[in-house]
Structures are given as structure tokens and as C-alpha cells.
Design a protein around this motif. Sequence first.
Motif, mmCIF file in Angstrom:
data_model
loop_
_atom_site.group_PDB
_atom_site.id
_atom_site.type_symbol
_atom_site.label_atom_id
_atom_site.label_comp_id
_atom_site.label_asym_id
_atom_site.label_seq_id
_atom_site.Cartn_x
_atom_site.Cartn_y
_atom_site.Cartn_z
ATOM 1 N N ARG A 130 12.741 14.290 -24.631
ATOM 2 C CA ARG A 130 12.434 13.542 -25.851
ATOM 3 C C ARG A 130 11.042 12.930 -25.735
ATOM 4 O O ARG A 130 10.704 12.324 -24.730
ATOM 5 C CB ARG A 130 13.478 12.443 -26.058
ATOM 6 C CG ARG A 130 14.858 12.980 -26.386
ATOM 7 C CD ARG A 130 15.953 11.987 -26.029
ATOM 8 N NE ARG A 130 15.876 10.773 -26.803
ATOM 9 C CZ ARG A 130 16.591 10.519 -27.906
ATOM 10 N NH1 ARG A 130 17.445 11.439 -28.349
ATOM 11 N NH2 ARG A 130 16.489 9.384 -28.541
ATOM 12 N N LEU B 75 16.383 4.869 -40.847
ATOM 13 C CA LEU B 75 15.346 5.511 -40.039
ATOM 14 C C LEU B 75 14.307 4.487 -39.590
ATOM 15 O O LEU B 75 13.846 4.500 -38.447
ATOM 16 C CB LEU B 75 14.670 6.632 -40.837
ATOM 17 C CG LEU B 75 15.456 7.931 -40.988
ATOM 18 C CD1 LEU B 75 14.820 8.823 -42.048
ATOM 19 C CD2 LEU B 75 15.527 8.676 -39.659
ATOM 20 N N GLN C 278 15.616 2.455 -36.704
ATOM 21 C CA GLN C 278 15.654 3.209 -35.442
ATOM 22 C C GLN C 278 14.261 3.357 -34.848
ATOM 23 O O GLN C 278 14.074 3.196 -33.635
ATOM 24 C CB GLN C 278 16.284 4.586 -35.666
ATOM 25 C CG GLN C 278 17.788 4.567 -35.876
ATOM 26 C CD GLN C 278 18.521 4.010 -34.668
ATOM 27 O OE1 GLN C 278 18.187 4.304 -33.525
ATOM 28 N NE2 GLN C 278 19.516 3.171 -34.916
ATOM 29 N N PHE C 279 13.275 3.656 -35.681
ATOM 30 C CA PHE C 279 11.905 3.772 -35.171
ATOM 31 C C PHE C 279 11.381 2.416 -34.713
ATOM 32 O O PHE C 279 10.564 2.341 -33.787
ATOM 33 C CB PHE C 279 10.987 4.387 -36.224
ATOM 34 C CG PHE C 279 11.007 5.888 -36.232
ATOM 35 C CD1 PHE C 279 10.383 6.599 -35.218
ATOM 36 C CD2 PHE C 279 11.650 6.597 -37.232
ATOM 37 C CE1 PHE C 279 10.405 7.992 -35.199
ATOM 38 C CE2 PHE C 279 11.675 7.979 -37.232
ATOM 39 C CZ PHE C 279 11.045 8.682 -36.207
ATOM 40 N N ARG D 141 20.959 9.368 -36.541
ATOM 41 C CA ARG D 141 20.923 9.635 -35.098
ATOM 42 C C ARG D 141 20.500 11.079 -34.826
ATOM 43 O O ARG D 141 19.664 11.332 -33.937
ATOM 44 C CB ARG D 141 22.301 9.349 -34.492
ATOM 45 C CG ARG D 141 22.322 9.367 -32.968
ATOM 46 C CD ARG D 141 23.590 8.725 -32.429
ATOM 47 N NE ARG D 141 24.795 9.448 -32.807
ATOM 48 C CZ ARG D 141 25.707 8.984 -33.669
ATOM 49 N NH1 ARG D 141 25.539 7.805 -34.231
ATOM 50 N NH2 ARG D 141 26.782 9.693 -33.955
ATOM 51 N N ILE E 112 16.705 11.533 -35.744
ATOM 52 C CA ILE E 112 15.847 10.973 -34.700
ATOM 53 C C ILE E 112 15.795 11.907 -33.496
ATOM 54 O O ILE E 112 14.721 12.187 -32.942
ATOM 55 C CB ILE E 112 16.343 9.575 -34.271
ATOM 56 C CG1 ILE E 112 16.200 8.566 -35.420
ATOM 57 C CG2 ILE E 112 15.586 9.095 -33.040
ATOM 58 C CD1 ILE E 112 14.778 8.214 -35.773
ATOM 59 N N ASP E 113 16.960 12.419 -33.090
ATOM 60 C CA ASP E 113 16.997 13.352 -31.956
ATOM 61 C C ASP E 113 16.173 14.600 -32.254
ATOM 62 O O ASP E 113 15.444 15.096 -31.383
ATOM 63 C CB ASP E 113 18.438 13.758 -31.644
ATOM 64 C CG ASP E 113 19.214 12.672 -30.902
ATOM 65 O OD1 ASP E 113 18.565 11.763 -30.343
ATOM 66 O OD2 ASP E 113 20.456 12.721 -30.909
ATOM 67 N N LEU F 211 12.446 13.695 -32.021
ATOM 68 C CA LEU F 211 12.019 13.434 -30.639
ATOM 69 C C LEU F 211 12.024 14.703 -29.791
ATOM 70 O O LEU F 211 11.268 14.812 -28.825
ATOM 71 C CB LEU F 211 12.914 12.367 -30.001
ATOM 72 C CG LEU F 211 12.880 10.977 -30.644
ATOM 73 C CD1 LEU F 211 13.720 9.986 -29.851
ATOM 74 C CD2 LEU F 211 11.451 10.465 -30.782
#
Length: 317
Positions: free
Chosen positions: A43, A64, A67-68, A260, A263-264, A267
Amino acid sequence: MCGVRQKNMASYLKTTKELLVFLGKSLFSVLKALIFTFIPKPRKNVAGETVLITGSGSGLGRLLALQFARLGSVLVLWDVNTEANEETCRMAQEAGAMKVRAYTCDCSQKEEVYKVADQVKKEVGDVSILINNAGIVTGKKFLDCPDELMEKSFNVNFKAHLWTYKAFLPTMIANNHGHLVCISSSAGLVGVNGLADYCASKFAAVGFAESMFVETFAQKQKGIKTTIVCPFFIKTGMFEGCTTSSPTLLPILEPEYVVRKIIDAILQEQLYLYMPKFLYLVMFLKSVLPVKTGLLIADYVGAFNVMDGFTGQKKKT
């Protein structure tokens, strides 16, 4: 005669060499993909990266942003709803955002997008991760949908992507560093009964994002990544009232799960992300099965009736 033979031999050797190089690179890419199927890719670190999210006032955009924020990114939040966007800004600060700025922007208006983009460049700096998330849905059958609503769908769901790319991609190219994220929909992969204008706009968004991925690749801009996200309906209120008769295959998705996975994917620099995984099979079957068989499957999983109970986002009073 001898010169012709030498020329033909040289051409043959060159062609053979190019073929072997192509086969070697192709095999390596397949093996690499297989390895990362079982072993997650490393990641990347987005701490300090400037992330611009459209439609950040609610739903996926807000989640989002949070999370960031936890990942240490600098946040630039765009939404047409000033109050809701300021609330996201406050929440992101509490979540630990390194720096966050909220801007009121109607992404359906080209001039406004360019104007606010200039503000961002002056006040925050270069955007390195662009997430086109803003979207609207009319939920009306094609012949019942007013022209102005269809035009608004295209302006927000697709054309805004053109304007934001025009505004922020040049700097990414100059730096050979950036990530372009298109939040589309499963309705950007297959047609849906009762969503003609929405499907058209989301198909356009996917096609544009794919073509820009190819364009940057062809220009050897290896530092610019693309992620195209196509989820089924999500419990954000946008598709309130919609149902699924096959919750095992096509569940209404939980927003936290979707974020989730997004984001994965970002990354790990994943190009395509379809949710649920059944959509990968749908795309394969769409390519190989007779049309009538495909329609029978769609009828079996209740795809023709998902919009029957649609009420849409309830406005706060």
C-alpha cells in the motif's frame, strides 16, 4: 540479390526479437497479476498528498474524506451544499486531517469548476489525488424525465470529470505524479431499467476514465495512476427505496464497506474495482452469452425491478 536477402533476414530478426520481448513482457505481467491475487500489493503512503473529493458533503464523499484524514492527507472538499461540506470539514479536522479546506462548488457548471480550481491552486497547491465522486440520480423512466434533469445528470455525473481533469491533470503530468479516481457505478457497466440517463452518464464516466488511463500510459506517464470504481447500490440514501431480490449475489452495499474497498484500491493502485464481486462474473457473461440468456439471468436476479420502489434522497427540513 544478396542485399535483399540480408535485408529480409534483418527484418525477420527484428520482428522475432519484438515478438519475444512482447511475449516475455506479457508473461511477466500475467505472473505479476497472479502473484498479487494471492499476496496483496504494498500500500502506498498518501500522508501529505493533496486529495480533492467532489461531493464531499455527505455519503461516500464524506466517508472518504474521513478516511484520508486518518491517513494524514491534505484534504480539499468540494460540494454544492456549503453547510454540509463545512460539517465534513469539521469532522475531518477532528479525525486528524493534516490540513483541510472546504469549497462550495457546483460541479455541473464548467466555469465554476475552473474558478474554484484556480482558488485551490493558489490557496492549497497542487492536487495529487483527484476523486470525482459527486453524482445525482433522477430515478425516472426516460420518457418521463424532463430534459433539464437529464442534462443535469450528464453535467454532474460525467462532464464534471472533464473539467476537473482539465484543471488538475496538467500539473500531474508535469510532476509525473498523481492518481485519478472515478466513482462510477454498476449502472456504468450494464443498462438498468428506469435509469437510462444515469446509466448513460456513468457509462460515459467509465469510458472517459479508461481512455485517459490509456492516454497517460501511451505518453509514458507511469507516475499517474487510475482507479475506476463501479459499485452496486449503496445505503447512502441516494437510491432510497431500491431493493434487490438476490441479496446474496447483489446486496445493497454498506457505505463503510465500500469506502474501505475504495481506499484499498487506491492505495494498491488498482485499476478496476467492482462491488460486489458478482459484477465481474456479470461482465464476463455479458461478453459471451446470447442476449436472451443474459436477459433471463437479469430477470432471475430481479435486475428489472430494482428501481420499482425508488423514492430517492429525502431532503432535510
